[in-house]
Design an enzyme around this catalytic site. Structure first.
Site, PDB file in Angstrom:
ATOM      1  CD  GLU A  71      -2.532   1.136   2.742  1.00 35.62           C
ATOM      2  OE1 GLU A  71      -3.562   1.820   2.845  1.00 35.62           O
ATOM      3  OE2 GLU A  71      -2.072   0.474   3.698  1.00 35.62           O
ATOM      4  CG  HIS A  72       1.374   3.578   2.789  1.00 34.92           C
ATOM      5  ND1 HIS A  72       0.566   2.857   3.655  1.00 34.92           N
ATOM      6  CD2 HIS A  72       0.664   4.680   2.454  1.00 34.92           C
ATOM      7  CE1 HIS A  72      -0.576   3.502   3.834  1.00 34.92           C
ATOM      8  NE2 HIS A  72      -0.553   4.606   3.110  1.00 34.92           N
TER       9      HIS A  72
END
Length: 396
Positions: free
Chosen positions: A328-329
């Site tokens: 996601e990040h």
């Protein structure tokens, strides 16, 4: 503390399996409960919603009190610090500036024989935004979900968010919504809110799309109503992956890993580094910094179960693992992160260099913070203006 695996010495771990255990698609035992709630709300409407609000939130609401009033919004401003109001306005402006660049326009193409082909861009008419209650205040989620819809030109935006047992909504949520110009807010949470948005109530018209994060019941309810309405994605627990070489700052890396770990016990923090020294120093920093943090119990549980440090031979090896995880990040904490960037295939958001901490993206920088999790960055993009438009083909 995060376990360290030295791949250069032949150690291995099936990290993909480790992370799949926390995926929202693996919670089959909750699906029957959610299906019952969705069916009940579809059949019995407002009565079912009010019953579930009393049962799960402890709030006894009526048809009249389930909607937030102008007076409640006005009162909320008195309860929120003026500095925070300024920050919310500044964040909204930055997010809007970023999303303005994503606008799409209709087009026509005329051919020599006089035939015309084209594409008409139309904003969605009505959108529902789910704002979580519970463990934390999600002011930033209000901005990130609403602003791209505003930029796209959505006609009507409706917010649902769970109340406390007194029937109140967090004042920060109300202020953030009002700053975005949205005042249609219902005091409904959980799967019942998703069903209400998808099928409508007497006082709430059904929406075309539902966006916004939530707990496992919310995620599974979105999955259940998909097809009746559109949804953004089925988001699972948050995750961060840091690629670091020997130039990385271990204090910064440790802080950024914990900034995700404190989200909840299922959050995942992964460090992949070419430096054994960095791996050890980051581990020491986590222990040192954690002593100052209020959510150390959550951090401990998260790092114990889903925190991993992997030592690899090369940055290319680190990137290969990262692309498989599709985080996601993703933070690239290397001497020259822009050399690494072209190799990255799968990531929700990419944070470049030591001075681009992940929480800056969560709150203030401007790009959207709503992403798919659990390897869905292989085929999902961050929430954007594109999520609030549809395209019609034109032929003449």
């Amino acid at each position: 503390v995060m376990k360290i695996y030295d791949f250069t010495n032949g150690e291995t771990i099936d990290i993909k399996k480790l992370l799949e255990d926390r995926a929202p698609t693996s919670y089959g035992e909750y699906e029957d409960v959610v299906a019952d709630i969705v069916y009940d709300v579809r059949k019995n409407g407002t009565k079912a919603v009010l019953d579930y609000t009393a049962k799960f939130d402890g709030a006894e609401l009526t048809t009249e009190t389930m909607k937030v009033t102008d007076a409640e919004i006005k009162t909320a401003y008195d309860q929120v610090d003026e500095n925070l109001i300024r920050v919310i306005k500044r964040a909204k402006d930055r997010i809007q500036t970023f999303h303005n660049k994503q606008k799409k326009y209709s087009w026509f193409d005329t051919e020599a024989d006089g035939s015309i082909m084209g594409q008409k861009i139309t904003a969605l008419e009505r959108v529902g935004v789910y704002v979580p209650g519970g463990k934390a205040v999600y002011t930033s989620s209000v901005l990130m979900d609403i602003v791209p819809a505003l930029v796209a030109g959505v006609d009507e935006i409706v917010i649902t968010t769970p109340p406390d047992k007194y029937g109140n909504i967090n004042p920060q949520t109300l202020v953030a919504a009002d700053i975005c110009g949205v005042t249609t807010i219902y005091k409904i949470g959980g799967a019942q809110a998703i069903a209400a948005l998808a099928f409508g109530l007497e006082e709430l018209k059904k929406v075309d799309k539902i966006v916004g994060p939530g707990n496992i019941y919310v995620a599974l309810a979105k999955k259940a109503v998909y097809g009746h309405v559109s949804i953004d994605s089925i988001a699972g627990p948050s995750e961060v992956l840091v690629i670091a070489d020997k130039s990385a700052n271990p204090k910064f890396v440790a802080a950024d890993l914990m900034s995700q770990a404190e989200h909840d016990e299922l959050a995942s923090s992964v460090l992949i580094t070419t430096s054994k020294a960095i791996a050890e120093r980051v581990s020491e920093e986590i222990t040192r910094q954690k002593a100052y943090l209020s959510k150390s119990d959550i951090i401990d549980a998260s790092l114990e179960n889903y925190g991993v440090t992997i030592i690899v031979e090369s940055i290319e090896d680190a990137v290969a693992i990262s692309n498989e995880i599709a985080p996601e990040h993703l933070e690239i904490c290397t001497r020259n992160p822009f050399e690494v960037l072209p190799m990255i295939r799968n990531a929700g958001a990419i944070f470049m260099g030591d001075y681009t901490p992940e929480p800056l993206g969560d709150y203030m920088a401007g790009p959207n913070h709503v992403f798919g999790t659990n390897a869905t960055a292989k085929f999902f993009s961050p929430l954007s203006v594109d999520d609030f438009i549809k395209k019609s083909s034109i032929l003449s």
